[in-house]
Scaffold this active site. Sequence first.
Site: not given
Length: 423
Positions: A148, A184
């Site tokens: 990311k 997550d």
Amino acid sequence: MKRLEKEFAVSRTAMKKIMEAFCSEMEKGLAGKGGSLKMIPTYVEMPTGKERGRYIALDLGGTNFRVLELALKGDHKVGRPNIMKFALEKKHMSGSAELFFGFIADCVKDFLKRYKLPDDRPLDLGFTFSFPIRQTGIASGILMCWTKGFAARGVVGSDVVKLMNKALARKGIKNINISALVNDTVGTLVAKCYEKPDCDVGVIIGTGSNACYPEKLSGIKKWHGPGNRSGQMVINIEWGNFNKLAVTSYDRQLDRNSNNPGEQILEKMVSGMYLGQIAGLVLKDMGIEPDSFETMHMSEIEDDATKDLRKTRALLAKLGLPKTSIKERRLIRKVCGIISARAARISASCIAAILTRIDPDISGTHTIAIDGSVFEKHPTFANAMKEALKDIFARKAGRIKLALAKDGSGKGAAIVAAVAAKR
Ligand code: GLC
């Protein structure tokens, strides 16, 4: 447009192919035989819903970073969390490890002060760190690579809990005990499962994309650790790296220009960090070049229900295209639709693959906990995923529920921290 539609289409047959390839990559990853899916054992078991107490969570993995405090009531319910949000800047994401973790520690300090948390008794904290981490225990793990767009130096190859603890100590915070390190997706799964026990897949479709699910210990061929209470362990698939997908010339171009070429191929076709970039490349090819084009813009354009696409016109004007015809606006909208529909159908195929591994005949009901800006905010994404599941499972798709798990990643970390702290 015809060519684009064809290149980006994910037919029912294509979805079945994705499912097959995904299942076989899962198997390889679980056996430690390589492949594109890391299939990381997380040391996390599913919660019982009876966990109780107050816990802190740190949720880091996208452009926003959050600290929260959560009360677990012990009856499948949680209280309303206290939350503070912070924005990560480029300098934190690509500076030194000291700068990166130092900033996070400062935010924790602000949070403790703001909510007047004690500094003289230990506080258990669940740390959501949403990158590929090779877990070495429930509260330790080594960063395998950044994803990311993150690039802080001196973190890959190190235990991120150790780095975090050092930063907390440097900032004079002495009473925080990091009792769990979670992804997550794992937080999202655990948080939803605390309230809805039939939840068995956690998915993120936000800046990045990934999923997790509970696997039988006997199914994790590469696991040589001890047994546990439930005989199951949550596996962080790291599906963003799945690479058995048919790509277009635009995907190749995007990949070449990324800071991790050859990696995270699914993520580059599905997640919020990249969808807008793909659209930008396609539009460029059509001779339309906005100054910048982000996934958020796709959502706004696809959500424009005005007859003359007035909102789209205003948005495009802001993006450096002051004079667009209705024809052009329709075209741009179509491009966005094609790209987001492909993303939704790929994600649904991978969820379908995971479900068939857990329950080959889909004989039970399944709640899929999903969080992330794309799933939450894109106007047609969730629906397109549901349609795709219907294409795959026909009437049995009615047994599968896609449930938004808002802020699940942080809440789940608090729940995992509760279990780990008890131990
Ligand atoms: C990236 C990370 C993964 C995370 C996902 C969603 O794919 O590698 O760990 O779960 O983004 O945030």
